[in-house]
Write a protein that holds these residues in place. Sequence first.
Motif, PDB file in Angstrom:
ATOM      1  N   GLU A 227       0.826  -1.210   0.000  1.00  0.00           N
ATOM      2  CA  GLU A 227       0.000   0.000   0.000  1.00  0.00           C
ATOM      3  C   GLU A 227       0.860   1.260   0.000  1.00  0.00           C
ATOM      4  O   GLU A 227       0.503   2.264  -0.631  1.00  0.00           O
ATOM      5  N   LYS A 228       1.990   1.223   0.692  1.00  0.00           N
ATOM      6  CA  LYS A 228       2.885   2.384   0.703  1.00  0.00           C
ATOM      7  C   LYS A 228       3.474   2.643  -0.682  1.00  0.00           C
ATOM      8  O   LYS A 228       3.818   3.787  -1.010  1.00  0.00           O
ATOM      9  N   ASP A 232      -1.559   6.652  -3.544  1.00  0.00           N
ATOM     10  CA  ASP A 232      -2.735   7.362  -4.040  1.00  0.00           C
ATOM     11  C   ASP A 232      -3.805   6.439  -4.613  1.00  0.00           C
ATOM     12  O   ASP A 232      -4.769   6.911  -5.233  1.00  0.00           O
ATOM     13  N   GLY A 233      -3.624   5.129  -4.441  1.00  0.00           N
ATOM     14  CA  GLY A 233      -4.629   4.188  -4.910  1.00  0.00           C
ATOM     15  C   GLY A 233      -4.770   4.123  -6.411  1.00  0.00           C
ATOM     16  O   GLY A 233      -5.856   3.849  -6.926  1.00  0.00           O
ATOM     17  N   GLU A 234      -3.670   4.349  -7.140  1.00  0.00           N
ATOM     18  CA  GLU A 234      -3.743   4.293  -8.600  1.00  0.00           C
ATOM     19  C   GLU A 234      -3.773   2.854  -9.109  1.00  0.00           C
ATOM     20  O   GLU A 234      -4.524   2.530 -10.033  1.00  0.00           O
ATOM     21  N   ARG A 238      -8.959   2.305  -3.571  1.00  0.00           N
ATOM     22  CA  ARG A 238      -9.498   1.922  -2.276  1.00  0.00           C
ATOM     23  C   ARG A 238      -9.919   3.165  -1.510  1.00  0.00           C
ATOM     24  O   ARG A 238      -9.408   4.254  -1.760  1.00  0.00           O
ATOM     25  N   ALA A 239     -10.843   2.979  -0.571  1.00  0.00           N
ATOM     26  CA  ALA A 239     -11.393   4.111   0.175  1.00  0.00           C
ATOM     27  C   ALA A 239     -10.390   4.693   1.151  1.00  0.00           C
ATOM     28  O   ALA A 239     -10.419   5.893   1.445  1.00  0.00           O
ATOM     29  N   LYS A 240      -9.515   3.837   1.691  1.00  0.00           N
ATOM     30  CA  LYS A 240      -8.529   4.279   2.675  1.00  0.00           C
ATOM     31  C   LYS A 240      -7.137   3.851   2.217  1.00  0.00           C
ATOM     32  O   LYS A 240      -6.970   2.755   1.686  1.00  0.00           O
ATOM     33  N   ARG A 241      -6.160   4.704   2.461  1.00  0.00           N
ATOM     34  CA  ARG A 241      -4.789   4.333   2.108  1.00  0.00           C
ATOM     35  C   ARG A 241      -4.376   3.066   2.852  1.00  0.00           C
ATOM     36  O   ARG A 241      -3.768   2.164   2.272  1.00  0.00           O
ATOM     37  N   HIS A 242      -4.713   2.995   4.160  1.00  0.00           N
ATOM     38  CA  HIS A 242      -4.430   1.806   4.971  1.00  0.00           C
ATOM     39  C   HIS A 242      -5.651   1.490   5.814  1.00  0.00           C
ATOM     40  O   HIS A 242      -6.087   2.310   6.624  1.00  0.00           O
TER      41      HIS A 242
END
Length: 257
Positions: A227-228, A232-234, A238-242
Amino acid sequence: MAEISVAERDGVGADGSTRPTEDHVAVLGNAVVVLDGATAPRPDLPSGGWYASLLVHSLSRALTAEPQADLAVLLAESIADVARREGLEPGRSPSSTVAIARWTDDTVDGLVLADSPIVAFGPSGADPLTDDRLVSLRESGQLRTGADVRAKRNAPDGFWVAEAEPKAAAEAVRRSWPRSEVDALLLATDGVAIGVDEYGLFDWPEVLAISRERGPDAVLDAVRTAEKQDPDGERWPRAKRHDDQLLVLVDFGVAPG
């Protein structure tokens, strides 16, 4: 005697700010309960984490008092108990997923409500117990707005969660396995399961192997690292980064003969 390992980690809110985890776990003598409190449908409602904390305690008491009772019955009673004590009303209350695993020398029972899976492992490999209704609605574009979620929550053509409606318990997905065919169980919230289902970082047998060799925290590390690398969820919208993360390994070792 089962060896039980738990790993959990806070996520962030939808606005990216830190906040306490809304995942909750109870480890009992012959059972594990995992709950993932959902983001409240309205800002004036208590959080899903608050609700999940109350429900996990009610379920723990019920499972301890009636260790052989039907899991769906215990869940329905616990939902009713929390709703009664807190004055919660169906459709106007916070909610939570539920995953319950319970075992004896003869049987392993599993119950899942919404997207916190249980995966059993044995000679035939991994056998996931999942409730896919919420994911199917998301993927088909039927949960685009908060109003969509409210309309579909605990509805016959929608998805089911623990909230203030005890009849939701009867909609849970359930399975029983012979204890002799189960070597281990994994229970996870979607902040961990996403590493299998969406990110494709590993499959469930690999999650088991990592958890046994390096501990379940290593699985959480792998999901968080991915996720890191996509802040930016490209790659993975997703709704939340984590999201909050919770993973439990129940390792039976050698099954009773």
